[in-house]
Structure formats: C-alpha cells, structure tokens
Design an enzyme around this catalytic site. Structure first.
Site, short mmCIF file in Angstrom:
data_model
loop_
_atom_site.label_atom_id
_atom_site.label_comp_id
_atom_site.label_asym_id
_atom_site.label_seq_id
_atom_site.Cartn_x
_atom_site.Cartn_y
_atom_site.Cartn_z
N ASP A 34 0.85 -1.20 0.00
CA ASP A 34 0.00 0.00 0.00
C ASP A 34 0.88 1.25 0.00
O ASP A 34 1.57 1.53 0.98
CB ASP A 34 -0.90 -0.02 1.25
CG ASP A 34 -2.04 0.98 1.14
OD1 ASP A 34 -1.98 1.88 0.27
OD2 ASP A 34 -2.99 0.86 1.93
N ASP A 35 0.85 1.99 -1.09
CA ASP A 35 1.62 3.24 -1.21
C ASP A 35 3.13 3.02 -1.33
O ASP A 35 3.91 3.92 -1.03
CB ASP A 35 1.36 4.20 -0.03
CG ASP A 35 -0.07 4.70 0.06
OD1 ASP A 35 -0.90 4.27 -0.75
OD2 ASP A 35 -0.36 5.53 0.94
N CYS A 74 -6.09 4.15 -3.22
CA CYS A 74 -6.39 2.77 -2.79
C CYS A 74 -7.62 2.11 -3.39
O CYS A 74 -7.51 1.09 -4.08
CB CYS A 74 -6.55 2.75 -1.27
SG CYS A 74 -5.01 3.03 -0.38
N ARG A 78 -7.72 -1.14 -6.11
CA ARG A 78 -8.05 -2.51 -5.69
C ARG A 78 -9.21 -3.07 -6.50
O ARG A 78 -9.27 -4.26 -6.83
CB ARG A 78 -8.39 -2.53 -4.20
CG ARG A 78 -7.14 -2.42 -3.34
CD ARG A 78 -7.37 -1.60 -2.08
NE ARG A 78 -6.10 -0.98 -1.72
CZ ARG A 78 -5.17 -1.55 -0.97
NH1 ARG A 78 -5.39 -2.75 -0.48
NH2 ARG A 78 -4.03 -0.95 -0.74
N LYS A 131 -5.60 -5.65 3.92
CA LYS A 131 -6.55 -4.53 3.85
C LYS A 131 -7.49 -4.66 2.66
O LYS A 131 -7.05 -4.81 1.53
CB LYS A 131 -5.73 -3.23 3.74
CG LYS A 131 -6.50 -2.00 3.29
CD LYS A 131 -5.60 -0.80 3.25
CE LYS A 131 -6.15 0.30 2.34
NZ LYS A 131 -5.28 1.47 2.30
N HIS A 133 -10.70 -2.47 1.79
CA HIS A 133 -10.95 -1.12 1.25
C HIS A 133 -11.84 -1.08 0.01
O HIS A 133 -11.69 -0.22 -0.86
CB HIS A 133 -9.63 -0.38 0.98
CG HIS A 133 -9.76 1.10 1.26
ND1 HIS A 133 -8.74 2.01 1.10
CD2 HIS A 133 -10.83 1.82 1.71
CE1 HIS A 133 -9.16 3.22 1.42
NE2 HIS A 133 -10.43 3.12 1.80
N SER A 156 -8.30 1.96 5.31
CA SER A 156 -6.92 2.36 5.56
C SER A 156 -6.61 2.51 7.05
O SER A 156 -7.49 2.81 7.86
CB SER A 156 -6.61 3.68 4.84
OG SER A 156 -6.66 3.48 3.46
N HIS A 232 1.48 2.32 4.11
CA HIS A 232 0.59 3.48 4.22
C HIS A 232 0.87 4.17 5.57
O HIS A 232 0.93 3.50 6.59
CB HIS A 232 -0.84 2.97 4.15
CG HIS A 232 -1.89 4.00 3.93
ND1 HIS A 232 -2.26 4.88 4.93
CD2 HIS A 232 -2.64 4.30 2.86
CE1 HIS A 232 -3.21 5.67 4.45
NE2 HIS A 232 -3.46 5.35 3.20
N ASP A 284 -0.45 -0.64 -4.77
CA ASP A 284 -1.73 -0.09 -5.22
C ASP A 284 -1.64 1.30 -5.81
O ASP A 284 -2.53 1.75 -6.52
CB ASP A 284 -2.76 -0.11 -4.07
CG ASP A 284 -2.42 0.91 -2.99
OD1 ASP A 284 -1.24 1.25 -2.80
OD2 ASP A 284 -3.37 1.36 -2.31
N ASN A 285 -0.55 2.01 -5.49
CA ASN A 285 -0.33 3.36 -6.05
C ASN A 285 1.06 3.81 -5.60
O ASN A 285 1.73 3.12 -4.84
CB ASN A 285 -1.41 4.36 -5.60
CG ASN A 285 -1.64 4.40 -4.10
OD1 ASN A 285 -2.66 3.95 -3.61
ND2 ASN A 285 -0.68 4.93 -3.36
N LYS A 305 1.62 9.42 -5.20
CA LYS A 305 0.22 9.05 -4.91
C LYS A 305 -0.77 10.18 -5.18
O LYS A 305 -0.50 11.34 -4.89
CB LYS A 305 0.14 8.67 -3.43
CG LYS A 305 -1.25 8.40 -2.89
CD LYS A 305 -1.19 7.95 -1.45
CE LYS A 305 -2.59 7.75 -0.89
NZ LYS A 305 -2.57 7.16 0.47
MG MG Z 1 -2.64 3.12 -1.38
#
Ligand code: MG
Length: 465
Positions: A34-35, A74, A78, A131, A133, A156, A232, A284-285, A305
């Site tokens: 994540d991130d 996010c 996903r 996660k 989300h 998150s 994240h 995811d980003n 992001k």
């Molecule tokens: Mg993210």
C-alpha cells in the site's frame, strides 16, 4: 551429437510453458503493498532499503519496469485489480471523495465478478490476508466477494481518527509511534478481533496467516491475496525490525514487508509448491510524498500518490513462477488490470463475456512466447481521464498534484506530451515539436472514451447510514 546439442539449445533457450500436467492448475499469490513507490526496492534501485527476498524474486522471475496500478489511490486501484475492469465501470470512484472512508455507505457492487469469485468457481480455495478497502459494510466485505476467509483491516490504517480533523495535531499523529489515534478494527472473516488493531505487529501477523493458509491448502489449488496495510502512513513495524534500516522508519517497514515475502516464498519452496505457484508483487499506487521521509520514493518518476504523473501509478511489478516464467527485465507495458485476464485462463477458466473488460492476457510475455498485448494505458483521477499513454508517448490533458504538492488543477490545450523512453521523469514537453503525435494520441483518447461505460460514482455518499 549435433541433434542433441540443438535439442539442448532449444530446451535452454526456447519459450517456456507451464510444467504442470494437463488439467493441473497453478496456485496464485498476489502480494499488494500500500503506497509503496516505484523506487522503494533494491531491485528497482533504492540505495539504502534492503529487500533481499524481493530482489531474489525479481532475479528468478520477471521485473517489469512499465507496470501500472490502474488508479493513483487505494479503493479504485483494488477494484480494478480484482475485476479486470477500469474502476469507472463499477462505480468505484467519486467526484468529491477519492476512496471509501469509515462512514462510507457503499462498496464494490454485487454484480462485479472478482478474481476470487472466478477462481472459487473453478474449485480454488480463496483467502485474503490484509486490507480490503472495497466497502466495509457487511454486504460488501470480502466474504461476499468470493473469499473463503479474511484476516485484516477493512479500510486504511489512518481512518477512524481519534483526534479532531485538520491542523497540526492530526499531522503530528500521523508521525507518532502510537497506535491509539486510529480506531481501525482487525477482522477475522466477519468477526471483529481487536480494536484498534495493533498495527505494530500487523505485518508479522499477516505473514503468519499467509503461511498458515498456504500450508492448509497445499493439496488443492489456492488463491491467496495479501494486500498489506503498510507502508501506508502511519508507519508501524514490529520490534524485530525497529531501527534496523538505514532508511529510517520507512525503511524498517519495507524491510519487514520484504521479510514477509520471504516467509511466503520459503513456505512455497518447503512445501514443494514453487513450480506450481504464480506469485505476483506490486503496489496499489505511488508514494505518499507529503509525508516526507515517512513516504516512499518514486525513483526517477515524477510526483506520487494521488496524481496521474508516472510516480502516482507506475509501480513495481514482479512475477515469479520458477521453471515456467521466462526470467528477465520486461520493459513493455502491463497493469494490475491485466491480472484477472491473465490468471483466469491459467486456472482453466474463461473470462466473462457479458461485460467489457479492460485487461489483457500477459501470458505471452510471462512465458516468452510473444509481445505484450497491451500498448496503452488510461490515467484517471476522480473519475476523469487526465492522461493517456500509447507506446512510449503520454499526453496529459489535465494535471494536478496532490497533498500539498502542486495541487492546482490545470487543463492543457494542447496537452502536454512526453516520451517516456527518453524522459521517464516527464520533464520535457514535446507538444510543440511533435503536434503529429499529439493528434494521434488525441484520436486514441477519443476512441478510448467512446468505449468507456461509466457507472454512478459510489464514493461520495458518507455519513450516518
Ligand atoms: Mg494506497
């Protein structure tokens, strides 16, 4: 003798095919950070963060250098990964809200077919560790979207604030080593296990759950989806990784994720499953740059992001399947949106034909039998097409930074034009010298738009339900 040598040469250099017997299906593991930014792994050039397990995974498999998440934040990212569809088609976007929050009403619509549902129908055991989300209300949770089991958090790790919005207190909390500012629950299936989730041990516990899932399902085909809570912000890591990395707390967090990847790969090797398991690692980003040293790095790419600059959506993409995937560095274009359309056929299924899909089958590149079927990428922000890439060229119709960095929304006419081969950092606008390329890309944009179906946005409804 010559014949034997020729046969050997073909054996060692020819295109590979899965070693599985006819009718046997590979296991699939998707690990989704994540991130995590394009530049955060050793294999992608980070000078101080140590990622030996991911580096080995990349060396034994394929490391893609033009791999994209479908969205710069996010929830939509996903949705695209799990459905093989650009998130606008499923309403997984907002005009005012970029993601789901703890008071959001909606979730991924029931009519969407997730990778877990498609693989479950083919007899796979399906598990998610991490996660979600994609809607935390009971009717939208992973168990309603094809997963047999879930261990993880619903949204998150910086949501459910325990301090009032805005201002310095909130920003200070984001850098704090305390877990008490966030009332995020930890779930097992549909049961709340603890609240707030102890985020300091979450990566370690995800690793243990993933290992347990693999061992439990070693005799049947399985799909394990591991969308990490980290890196994240706020950043947490367990005691064993605290203050170990030369890259500070962010480095500690990435090194613990790398360790957890090693746990998964070692388990597959120990169980004799390596040659029958496709493992994919991505993010995811891009990195959350406004958190400075607590955010990651996009390496040579611009921004991070929340933006449709390359740093917002180009991410690591590592594919591992020993003896089957042709190892190497892949510079062709691929996207998380392609995972559904690649994996379902590998599992012996056919992709749905009752709805538009945006993914392609990456198998020709994975098995070394042909070029990538993807030559373009559409970049959306808040449901609006901001940029479009075809081949090495990318046009920006609109640009907007995020989180305090160049946040002014700017429309470009003519659009900005960059050659991502010559200029991966998007520094040198070519629109004035290559109006012919701009014209071609605008035609491609029109054609993309005409094929795009857009559902009602579902992120904007928040508050008392
Ligand atoms: Mg993210």
């Amino acid at each position: 003798m010559v014949g034997l040598l020729a046969a050997l040469a073909f054996w060692t250099s020819g295109p590979r095919q899965p070693l599985l017997a006819e009718g046997e299906r590979p296991n699939v593991v998707i690990i989704f950070a994540d991130d995590l930014g394009y530049g955060d792994l050793g294999a992608y050039g980070h000078p101080t963060i140590r990622t030996p397990h991911l580096d080995r995974m990349a060396a034994e498999g394929q490391r893609w250098t033009s791999f994209y998440s479908q969205a710069p934040v996010c929830s939509p990212s996903r949705a695209a990964l799990l459905t093989g569809r650009i998130h606008l088609r499923s309403g997984m976007f907002g005009r005012r809200q970029g993601v789901f929050f703890q008071d959001s009403h909606h979730g991924l619509p029931d009519g969407e077919i997730t990778l877990a549902e498609a693989l479950g129908d083919l007899g796979y055991a399906t598990g998610i560790v991490g996660k979600w989300h994609l809607g935390h209300q009971p009717e939208y949770r992973p168990m309603r979207h094809g997963f047999d089991s879930w261990f993880g958090i619903p949204y998150s790790n910086d949501m459910d604030w325990q301090v009032p919005p805005g201002g310095e207190a909130r920003r200070a909390a984001m850098f704090s080593p305390s877990i008490d500012y966030w009332h995020v629950p930890l779930m097992r299936d549909d049961v709340e296990l603890e609240r707030p989730a102890d985020q300091t041990t979450i990566t370690r516990r995800y690793a243990a759950e993933a290992v347990r899932f693999i061992r439990e399902h070693r005799d049947a085909p399985f799909f394990l989806y591991v969308p990490h809570t980290m890196p994240h912000v706020p950043l947490f890591r367990s005691e064993a990784f605290a203050d170990r990395s030369a890259a500070g707390r962010y480095g500690d967090v990435i090194e613990e994720i790398d360790w957890s990847v090693g746990q998964i790969l070692d388990t597959l090797r120990e169980e004799g499953l390596g040659e029958r398991t496709l493992v994919i690692f991505s993010s995811d980003n891009g990195p959350w740059l406004s958190y400075r040293q607590h955010g990651g790095s996009a390496g040579p790419l611009r921004q991070g992001k929340g933006t449709t600059w390359e740093g917002g959506m180009r991410v690591p993409g590592i594919f591992w399947w020993p003896e089957t995937i042709e190892p190497g560095v892949i510079r062709e274009i691929g996207a998380t949106t392609d995972l559904f359309t690649t994996i379902v056929p590998l599992a012996g299924g056919t992709v749905p034909d009752d709805r538009p899909l945006d993914g392609v089958d990456l198998s020709p590149v994975l098995f070394g039998t042909g070029p990538s079927l993807r030559d373009s990428m559409a970049f959306y922000r808040m449901g609006e097409l901001y940029a479009y890439r075809r081949g090495p060229y990318k046009v920006h119709l609109v640009t907007q930074g995020r989180y305090g960095i160049g946040t002014e929304r700017t429309e470009h006419d003519p659009p900005l034009l960059f050659h991502l081969g010559h200029d991966p950092g998007e520094r040198y606008d070519l629109s004035a010298v290559r109006p012919d390329v701009v014209e071609d890309l605008l035609d491609a944009v029109e054609s993309h738009r005409s094929g795009m179906t857009v559902a009602e946005p579902l992120f904007d409804v928040r508050g008392e339900r």
